[in-house]
Design a protein around this motif. Structure first.
Motif, short mmCIF file in Angstrom:
data_model
loop_
_atom_site.label_atom_id
_atom_site.label_comp_id
_atom_site.label_asym_id
_atom_site.label_seq_id
_atom_site.Cartn_x
_atom_site.Cartn_y
_atom_site.Cartn_z
N TYR A 150 -10.91 0.38 2.12
CA TYR A 150 -10.20 1.17 1.11
C TYR A 150 -8.69 1.19 1.38
O TYR A 150 -7.93 1.74 0.59
N SER A 151 -8.26 0.59 2.49
CA SER A 151 -6.82 0.50 2.79
C SER A 151 -6.22 -0.72 2.10
O SER A 151 -5.15 -0.64 1.50
N TYR A 198 -0.82 7.27 1.65
CA TYR A 198 -1.79 8.21 1.06
C TYR A 198 -2.19 9.31 2.04
O TYR A 198 -3.03 10.13 1.71
N TYR A 199 -1.58 9.30 3.25
CA TYR A 199 -1.73 10.45 4.14
C TYR A 199 -0.47 10.56 4.98
O TYR A 199 0.33 9.61 5.04
N ILE A 222 -8.67 8.22 12.07
CA ILE A 222 -8.10 7.77 10.80
C ILE A 222 -8.77 6.47 10.35
O ILE A 222 -9.07 6.30 9.17
N VAL A 223 -9.02 5.54 11.28
CA VAL A 223 -9.51 4.22 10.85
C VAL A 223 -11.04 4.09 10.87
O VAL A 223 -11.56 3.06 10.46
N VAL A 270 0.87 -1.19 0.00
CA VAL A 270 0.00 0.00 0.00
C VAL A 270 0.90 1.22 0.00
O VAL A 270 1.73 1.39 0.90
N ALA A 271 0.76 2.07 -1.00
CA ALA A 271 1.55 3.31 -1.03
C ALA A 271 0.96 4.29 -0.02
O ALA A 271 -0.26 4.33 0.16
N GLU A 275 -7.06 -5.13 -4.59
CA GLU A 275 -5.66 -5.41 -4.22
C GLU A 275 -5.48 -6.84 -3.74
O GLU A 275 -4.45 -7.47 -3.98
#
Lengths: 286, 121
Positions: A235-236, A150-151, A170-171, A147-148, A241
């Motif tokens: 979405y993580s 993203y925040y 966040i989660v 996972v790249a 994926e």
């Protein structure tokens, strides 16, 4: 009043890994007469083994499986090692892998099944690539190869922001829309309780050091069966994926779980158990 | 968005969650934009643009279509959370992010509140 003891028992284990001593908390539940197929459960980043309370309390599973959920060092009731205050906590692929193998050896587990979620799902893929012969089967929940970022994860450990509040914030959207309120908020509570910088340190593995894209193709699911279960609303680690991993491992079995998010075992245990029992029934018959 | 104050201020738990936040933030649903004025977790007013010299602590920007999907009663996966939209490159957080991050659960709760209207329709 009413009261009922759950069948879960918790203990501490003194464990030395790579020259450092850890005091590790784990919980287990299994067949009344002992034995059972060992099922070692790995929690998500920034949380702890309580995420598996639904699995540990499921009589149908524990009549055949000895379910064990441990808190990684720095998490839950497992302490950080001596000297932690001098270092920045950062989970690495190699340490995480070594630690899971060490736990399995320390508890004398005979070819356990390992099930991990998120970072746990990622390390399960590494176990599949590098230690397949040690395990009966591997189950990756919300497992992706990479996972790249993203925040900006600096906000997770910041003097001007309450760590517990921001980690839950966040989660929060990673919990699926149908999760019962009590389980949604218990899942977020575990995040609110994380130590300073621990979630951020786990994400070092998730987003930087744990990039497994070059290793996935080497996984042989014939040697050790690999199951991949991912919630639709994550979405993580998105279903796409996980499906990408499954497409690179010919015999991996992939299930996308409707309505569930990133924490299936914790956010909606009943709905998740509907998927897991079928997988474990297959594993028990191997 | 015009009903935002009513939704938020009627939710005592949400107002309490935001009790440490006072200030203005910008919500952009391109081409529209609103300034949300907050006093200790209560929405004082919601001002609709266009603005000549808006002043705000942080801005949350996306196009109108993304917000419309976000405000569905049951949004589709990936449309359902601010950070999901951020990960997909459809939303940006700008400005001083300290008050946003310090009140993230609150701000998410505020911006999800219009879903109640979608449910009522």
């Amino acid at each position: 009043m009413s009261a009922a003891l759950e069948p879960i028992v918790g203990r501490y284990l003194a464990l030395e890994v790579e020259g450092r001593r850890y005091r590790v908390y784990f919980e287990e539940a299994g067949p009344e007469k002992g034995g059972g197929i060992p099922l070692l459960c790995l929690h998500t980043a920034g949380s702890d083994g309580r995420q598996y309370r639904g699995v540990l309390n499921d009589a149908e599973i524990t009549k055949r499986f000895r379910v064990i959920a441990f808190d990684m060092p720095w998490h839950g009731k497992s302490s950080p090692p001596e000297g932690f205050e001098r270092d920045e906590y950062r989970l690495t692929r190699d340490f995480y892998t070594s630690f899971v193998v060490a736990m399995s050896q320390a508890l004398s587990l005979d070819r356990p099944v390992v099930m991990g979620c998120s970072i746990g799902g990622r390390v399960v893929l590494n176990l599949a690539a590098t230690h397949a012969d040690r395990f009966r089967a591997l189950i990756g929940l919300q497992a992706s190869a990479h996972v790249a970022p993203y925040y900006d994860t600096e906000w997770l450990h910041h003097a001007d922001v309450h760590g517990g509040e921001v980690c839950a914030g966040i989660v929060s959207g990673l919990v699926g829309p149908d999760a019962p309120s009590a389980h949604r908020w218990e899942t977020l509570w575990h995040y609110m309780q994380g130590g300073p910088g621990v979630f951020k340190g786990d994400l070092h593995f998730y987003k930087v050091d744990g990039d497994l894209r070059s290793r996935i193709a080497s996984i042989d699911a014939k040697k050790c069966p690999l199951y991949l279960l991912t919630g639709e609303y994550d979405y993580s680690c998105t279903p796409a994926e996980t499906q990408e991993v499954a497409s690179l491992v010919p015999d991996a079995k992939c299930v996308i779980m409707p309505g569930l998010g990133h924490f299936p075992m914790s956010e909606d245990p009943e709905r998740f158990l509907g998927h897991l029992r079928a997988v474990l029934a297959e594993v028990a018959g191997l | 968005m015009q009903e935002l104050a009513r939704f938020v201020n009627a939710d005592a738990a949400l107002v309490r969650r935001g009790r440490h936040f006072t200030g203005r933030f910008l919500v952009e649903a391109r081409p529209r934009a609103w300034l949300v004025h907050v006093l200790r977790g209560r929405i004082e007013k919601v001002e609709e643009g266009p603005f000549v010299m808006p002043s705000w602590r942080f801005a949350i920007r996306a196009d109108e279509a993304s917000w419309r999907r976000f405000w569905q009663k049951r949004p589709a996966p990936g449309d359902h959370d601010l950070l999901a939209l951020v990960r997909r490159g459809l939303m940006t957080f700008e400005g001083d992010l300290q008050p946003l991050m310090a009140n993230l659960l609150y701000v998410k709760g505020v911006l999800e509140a219009p879903r109640a209207a979608a449910g009522a329709r």
